[in-house]
Structure formats: C-alpha cells, structure tokens
Design an enzyme around this catalytic site. Structure first.
Site, PDB file in Angstrom:
ATOM      1  CG  HIS A 183      38.204 -17.708  30.813  1.00 57.02           C
ATOM      2  ND1 HIS A 183      38.209 -18.172  29.525  1.00 57.02           N
ATOM      3  CD2 HIS A 183      39.403 -18.065  31.345  1.00 57.02           C
ATOM      4  CE1 HIS A 183      39.354 -18.788  29.292  1.00 57.02           C
ATOM      5  NE2 HIS A 183      40.100 -18.745  30.373  1.00 57.02           N
ATOM      6  CD  GLU A 225      38.821 -21.295  32.288  1.00 54.61           C
ATOM      7  OE1 GLU A 225      39.564 -20.946  33.221  1.00 54.61           O
ATOM      8  OE2 GLU A 225      39.258 -21.860  31.263  1.00 54.61           O
TER       9      GLU A 225
HETATM   10 ZN   LIG Z   1      43.629 -18.545  31.215  1.00 54.47          ZN
END
Ligand SMILES: [Zn+2]
Ligand SMILES: *[C@@H]1O[C@H](CO)[C@@H](O)[C@H](O)[C@H]1NC(C)=O
Ligand SMILES: *[C@@H]1O[C@H](CO)[C@@H](O)[C@H](O)[C@H]1NC(C)=O
Ligand SMILES: *[C@@H]1O[C@H](CO)[C@@H](O)[C@H](O)[C@H]1NC(C)=O
Ligand SMILES: *[C@@H]1O[C@H](CO)[C@@H](O)[C@H](O)[C@H]1NC(C)=O
Ligand SMILES: *[C@@H]1O[C@H](CO)[C@@H](O)[C@H](O)[C@H]1NC(C)=O
Ligand SMILES: *[C@@H]1O[C@H](CO)[C@@H](O)[C@H](O)[C@H]1NC(C)=O
Ligand SMILES: *[C@@H]1O[C@H](CO)[C@@H](O)[C@H](O)[C@H]1NC(C)=O
Ligand SMILES: *[C@@H]1O[C@H](CO)[C@@H](O)[C@H](O)[C@H]1NC(C)=O
Length: 509
Positions: A373, A348
C-alpha cells in the site's frame, strides 16, 4: 529586491506579449517533462502498438468526455459497488481485460476467489453450517461437529432443501462470502473500523469453508484459473501458516498447506504451461504477540530452506490502525532481516503522524523489498525520496483502498502522485474475492480511468505490467520466462485490438 522582481516580471510579461510562441514552447516543455517523468513516459511504442493506442485512447476520450462536463455521470468517483456491474459495458474495460497484465504481487491467500464459486463449494457433501456473530461458519464432518458455536450446527444440504427456494438460499449464502451488496446498505458513510469488521466477517466465513483439504485444493485451482483468465501469469500471495483438516477430523501439520498450494499450482501449470507460478510471503497477524511473530519467522526460515523457489519472504498483516506497529517487533524483525526478505504492509492509513503512518519509516529501514500500500507516503517527502533511491516498489491496491474506506473519490488517491513522480509502482488487488472484483482488471481499469492523467495511455499500462515482472521476487530464469510469455501475449493482444471490428467500427457507440 522587490524592484528587481518587478522588472523581471514585467520583462517576462513583455516578452510573452512580443514572442507568444516562446511561452507556448516553455509551456510545452514543462508538460513534456511531466510526461517523460511519469510512469510509462519512457516506453516507446512500435507501429502496431501506436495503432492500438489510438484505438484505446479514442475510447478513453469518448468515455471520459461523457462525464467531464457532467460529473454526475463520472462513476469512478463514486463507491465501487455503485458502478461495478456497469464496468463490462466500457470498451476501455474490455481492452484492459484482454491485456496481459504480468503479475499480481499483493494478494491475500484466502480472499481471492469470487463468491459465486465459493457458493458452489457449499454443495459438497458433509458440510455443516452455524451462524455466529453475523457471519456463517462452515465445517465438514461425518457427524454433527462438536466445535463450539453460538447457535447450532446444521447440514447445509438440509437447510438448502428445507428453504423451499434454492436460488434465494444460495443468494443468502453468497452474502457471507462477499462485502458486495447490489442494492444493499450505503457504504459511502461507513467508517474504517466498521468496514473492517464486515471484512473480517467475510474472512471468517471463507476461511472456515476452505480449511477442509479437498475444498482447499479446488479453491486454489479455481483461483489460479480466474487469475489466468484475467491475463495474470504469475502471483505472489501473503499466507498465514495453519492446519487443514480431513473429513475424519485428522489435522495436517502446518507445512502441509504450503505443499498443497505448491502441488495444485504445479498441476495448474501442467494444464496451462504459460502460467509461471506462485510464490508465498509468509504472514502473521500484526495483532499477535512478539513470541507468536518469532514462531512464524522461525517457520519462514525453515520453509525457505526447504522450498527456496517457493517462499519469497515475510510480512505482518491486518488492519494497521488497530494493530501493533512494526516498531513493536523491531528487535525480532531486525534480527531476521538479513535472512528473510520483507514485503511489509506500511502506511495503509488516513491518519498522519500515527504509528501506522510511521510504519513507513520502519519498512524502509528494515529493508522491505516492496511496501504494501504505502498509501500515506505522499505526506512524507523524505520517505518518498528514500523509496525512489532504494527502488522499493509500492504495491498499490486502489479498489481495496476504496472499499476499505481509505479514499472516497479515487481521483484523490495518492497513486496519481506516485505515477506522476515515476515511482516504482505495481498494481494489485489485495482481496478481490472479498468484494467480488475481477482478479486484476478492475484495479487496472479504475487506476487508468479514475486516477491516472487523462493523457495516460498504453505506455502507462505496459509499464505497470513490466513493473510487476521487474519487482517480483522471481529468480532470473523464471523472470526471463515470465517476460517472454508477457511479450508474446502482448503482441497478440495488440494485433487483436487492431483487428477487432467491435473496437474499430467508428460508427458504433
Ligand atoms: Zn494487503
Ligand atoms: C504488426 O502487425 C503486422 C500485421 O498483423 C505484423 O505482420 C507485424 O509483424 C507486426 N509488427 C510488429 C513489430 O509486431
Ligand atoms: C473529447 O473532448 C475533447 C476536448 O473537449 C475533444 O477535443 C475531443 O475531440 C473529444 N473526443 C471524443 C472522442 O469525444
Ligand atoms: C455509470 O452508472 C450509470 C448508473 O448505474 C450507468 O447507467 C452508466 O452506464 C455508467 N457509465 C459508465 C461509463 O459505466
Ligand atoms: C428434500 O426435501 C424433500 C421433501 O421436502 C424430500 O423428499 C427430499 O428427500 C429432501 N432431499 C434431501 C437431499 O434431503
Ligand atoms: C426464489 O428466489 C428468487 C430470488 O430471491 C426469486 O427471484 C424467485 O422468484 C423465487 N422463486 C420462487 C419459486 O419463489
Ligand atoms: C483420515 O482421512 C484421510 C484422508 O482421507 C486418510 O488419509 C487418513 O488415513 C484418515 N485417518 C484416519 C485415522 O482414519
Ligand atoms: C505434494 O506432492 C508430493 C510429490 O508428488 C507428494 O509427495 C505430497 O504428498 C503432496 N502433498 C500435498 C499436500 O499434496
Ligand atoms: C526461534 O528460533 C530460535 C533460534 O533457533 C530459538 O532460539 C527460539 O526458541 C525460537 N522461538 C520460537 C518461538 O519458536
């Protein structure tokens, strides 16, 4: 070599001139191959679904066409806060809101409920508030709390009463519970650290309000109601393990929070029998020490033994760029990986080659069942191949990535590539309460209108919903039940779209 290439090139040119249809066939074949490879490409629509799809796509084209030639009107490439309030006018949005979406698999326990409901909780008796470090801390107590605070504790009821304007007072309180500002600061140029600082302040205010047992019960019931009303029938939440308290100051043990979530969920299911339930991915902050991580891993083992159908696994959470990489916890994570399923946040980040970026490698090697992510994955072709081969689902949270300053124009979000490659994608919303988004509709909508191909249709939406069921941690029996609830609701949704005059009046706009 050069000469041969030249001859072949001229032959092709010649060929195309003589048989132009061949070119068109090849062109179409390439496009068809892309459609078939993409997420949803293999979904077959029945007759009714085809009619509903035509309706959906007519609105999609109409709404996209309006801005294709006038990109200044293409709202979804701007900041989410700038168009959020206009979403409800979109017919495509209205359709997606009514669409059954299966499950949401990437959510954080305390940041799920809309700020308006949180403000209602501040009307409970015995609530004190204290301003500190640009946020508001709350505590329920019979007498003034003796907890440290940089300013002073006051009864919220007194503050509200003496403010002279309840509406204005509540609006101010709401600002502590959400990052969303209607006509507030310009978020466009805010860097990731600044935005995470604001995010953590919202987290502190909400966390303090819902640490009180009676409010937490209401919080959880209301959260489930909002997800249910948004057509989400099962959720998995990341949650830390900590103590709730009573008005008299009694602190509960750490397992109590899990019992409460489970009990309130059961109560909700009793009232809404087609809601399937909740599972918890126990989490610890990635800023903590190895020992503190071990403590929570141990706790996860114990809880999983006691509540096997309720505890899904373990994750490390918090801003990845600023926190410790998975690599630092490798010995303890490796030791636990055969007993505990991992659902690790990884990649992320916008930085390539950093330890946060390389968390993707460790998440894969540690056998993560899904990746939270995986935003950086497209920059790593070998890892992308591994993800596909091992069938590791990517939990994509588009609006979170936009609000938390990873992507400015969502058309550039890597989800576009994941969808095109047919990777196992599930859409979720991370912390919808923290930016006052709908539980899941806003994320589905922006992915559909702002990121997916213009050609992407109901087949993509259906596959994404089916993925959320397939990649959930549900055991077989409940997975089957979720699927059958989904199918029944899907048929009803298709029938509703076909018969809704507001979607079918060709003259309406
Ligand atoms: Zn999260
Ligand atoms: C299609 O819709 C019609 C009318 O609502 C319904 O009778 C029929 O069962 C539906 N077919 C399928 C395959 O869902
Ligand atoms: C959208 O634009 C395309 C290409 O210009 C056109 O073929 C189509 O008819 C338009 N659709 C609508 C609903 O406006
Ligand atoms: C885009 O934003 C403008 C300005 O807020 C608004 O008037 C318009 O309705 C929005 N368009 C869509 C399709 O939401
Ligand atoms: C609110 O303030 C008014 C006067 O300003 C007072 O009469 C009333 O008792 C107060 N109510 C509470 C709940 O404190
Ligand atoms: C109270 O505050 C609201 C919101 O700021 C404002 O719209 C309203 O006019 C105020 N009411 C009074 C009586 O001042
Ligand atoms: C504190 O309050 C809780 C909940 O009302 C109650 O169960 C507990 O017995 C109380 N403890 C004390 C020491 O009064
Ligand atoms: C949960 O429900 C069980 C069974 O009804 C009960 O014994 C327990 O006290 C409840 N715990 C919480 C935290 O609500
Ligand atoms: C975790 O559990 C292991 C094995 O039971 C034990 O040796 C260790 O002391 C525990 N660590 C912590 C921090 O609780």
């Amino acid at each position: 070599m050069y000469k041969l290439a030249y001859i072949i090139a001229s032959l092709i040119t010649l060929d195309a001139r003589i048989i132009p249809n061949k070119y068109n066939e090849e062109r179409q074949a390439l496009l068809d191959e892309e459609t078939l490879t993409a997420v949803g490409g293999k979904v077959h629509l029945n007759a009714n679904e085809t009619i509903a799809n035509d309706i959906l796509m007519r609105w999609k084209m109409k709404e996209l066409n309006a801005s294709n030639n006038n990109p200044q009107y293409f709202n979804y490439s701007k900041h989410y806060f700038s168009y959020k309030e206009d979403l409800k006018y979109s017919k495509v949005y209205q359709i997606i809101q009514r669409m059954p979406k299966g499950a949401a698999l990437h959510l954080h326990n305390t940041l799920l409920l809309h700020a308006d409901v949180l403000v209602q909780f501040t009307y409970e008796d015995h609530l004190y508030a204290c301003q500190e470090d640009g946020t508001m801390l709350f505590h329920f107590s019979e007498t003034t709390p003796d907890m440290p605070c940089l300013t002073e504790w006051s009864l919220v009821s007194h503050l509200r009463n003496s403010s002279g304007n309840t509406t204005a007072f509540d609006a101010q309180l709401r600002n502590y519970f959400t990052m969303y500002k209607e006509n507030g600061e310009d978020y466009k140029s805010v860097d990731i650290n600044t935005v995470w600082k604001r995010f953590r302040k919202v987290g502190r205010a909400i966390g303090s309000l819902i640490a009180y047992r009676p409010v937490r019960e209401k919080y959880w019931y209301e959260t489930l109601r909002q997800f249910y009303n948004d057509n989400v029938m099962y959720i998995e939440i990341r949650s830390g393990i900590y103590s709730l308290y009573e008005l008299n100051g009694t602190l509960h043990d750490k397992k109590y929070l899990m019992d409460l979530v489970k009990n309130v969920t059961n109560e909700f299911i009793a009232d809404h029998p087609d809601f399937i339930g909740v599972k918890v991915i126990i989490s610890q902050s990635r800023a903590r020490s190895v020992d503190q991580v071990v403590e929570v891993l141990n706790m996860t083992r114990r809880l999983k033994a006691e509540m096997p159908d309720f505890i899904a696994g373990f994750d490390l959470v918090g801003q990845e760029d600023a926190g410790k990489p998975l690599k630092e916890f490798l010995p303890v994570l490796s030791e636990a990986k055969d007993e505990i399923n991992f659902y690790l946040h990884a990649g992320e980040t916008g930085w390539l080659g950093t330890s946060a970026d390389e968390n993707l490698v460790d998440a894969i090697l540690l056998g993560s069942k899904r990746i939270g992510h995986g935003y950086a994955l497209t920059k790593h072709p070998s890892l992308m191949t591994a993800v596909k081969k091992k069938d590791i689902a990517l939990e994509v949270n588009v609006i979170s990535n936009a609000v938390l300053a990873l992507v400015q124009d969502v058309r550039n979000h890597p989800l576009a590539s994941y969808l095109a490659l047919g990777l196992p994608v599930v859409l979720s919303s991370d912390d919808p309460g923290a930016w006052s988004a709908k539980p899941l509709t806003d994320d589905f909508f922006v992915a559909f209108m702002g990121i997916a191909s213009r050609h992407a249709d109901l087949r993509l939406l259906k596959q994404l919903a089916l993925n959320s069921i397939a990649y959930s941690s549900l055991e077989c029996e409940r997975k089957e039940r979720l699927l059958s609830v989904f199918n029944a609701r899907w048929d009803k949704f298709v029938a509703d779209v076909i018969s809704d005059p507001s979607l079918n009046d060709k003259h309406s706009s």
